[in-house]
Motif scaffolding. Structure first.
Motif, short mmCIF file in Angstrom:
data_model
loop_
_atom_site.label_atom_id
_atom_site.label_comp_id
_atom_site.label_asym_id
_atom_site.label_seq_id
_atom_site.Cartn_x
_atom_site.Cartn_y
_atom_site.Cartn_z
N SER A 189 0.39 -10.70 4.47
CA SER A 189 0.32 -10.92 5.91
C SER A 189 0.66 -12.37 6.22
O SER A 189 0.62 -13.25 5.36
CB SER A 189 -1.06 -10.55 6.44
OG SER A 189 -2.03 -11.42 5.90
N TYR B 127 -0.86 -5.45 1.64
CA TYR B 127 -0.66 -5.79 3.06
C TYR B 127 -1.42 -7.06 3.42
O TYR B 127 -0.88 -7.94 4.09
CB TYR B 127 -1.12 -4.63 3.94
CG TYR B 127 -1.06 -4.94 5.41
CD1 TYR B 127 0.16 -5.01 6.08
CD2 TYR B 127 -2.22 -5.20 6.12
CE1 TYR B 127 0.21 -5.32 7.43
CE2 TYR B 127 -2.18 -5.51 7.47
CZ TYR B 127 -0.96 -5.56 8.12
OH TYR B 127 -0.91 -5.87 9.44
N GLU C 4 -3.34 -14.97 9.80
CA GLU C 4 -3.95 -13.68 10.09
C GLU C 4 -5.13 -13.42 9.17
O GLU C 4 -6.16 -12.92 9.60
CB GLU C 4 -2.92 -12.56 9.93
CG GLU C 4 -1.86 -12.55 11.00
CD GLU C 4 -0.87 -11.41 10.81
OE1 GLU C 4 -1.19 -10.46 10.10
OE2 GLU C 4 0.21 -11.48 11.39
#
Length: 136
Positions: free
Chosen positions: A91, A87, A95
């Motif tokens: 991203s 993840y 971020e």
């Protein structure tokens, strides 16, 4: 008993989870500084929990069913840790400050492989004991 092959596999998984996190960086930031597991508290806690589960599982050799269950829980924890890394690496830019992924992101995969091998050996031992009990 401690001289089983699953003890070696569990010990390697514990070394990967407890020791190699201090050696290999998880990623490098855009500025070029390396980020280790100590810098991310959630990742550090999950690595420590994984290593401790492996060490606890080594000493549960008298209760093979509990040892097998602890191995499964450890595998799930490592898959969750791997999911967090995926993840973070996928991203949107901006971020997270990940510019280059490090070897530390692949440590859960190595740990999962050795945990699966350990669970396979534990299952083999349990089947052997059940087959001997049938002969009695």
């Amino acid at each position: 008993m401690l001289q089983r092959i699953q003890t070696v596999y569990l010990l390697i998984a514990a070394i990967v989870s407890l020791g190699l996190i201090f050696v290999f960086a998880l990623w490098q930031t855009e500025e070029g500084s390396a980020v280790y597991a100590l810098d991310q508290l959630t990742v550090f806690i999950m690595f420590i929990a994984s290593g401790l589960l492996s060490l606890i599982s080594i000493f549960m050799f008298k209760n093979r069913k509990l040892q097998f269950v602890l191995g499964r829980i450890n595998i799930i924890l490592n898959f969750f840790l791997l999911g967090v890394f995926v993840y973070w690496s996928l991203s949107l830019p901006g971020e997270m400050n990940i510019s280059e992924k490090g070897i530390g992101m692949f440590l859960p995969i190595i740990s999962i492989v050795f945990l699966v091998l350990a669970n396979k050996a534990i299952k083999k031992d349990e089947d052997l004991v059940k087959s001997v009990d049938r002969l009695r």
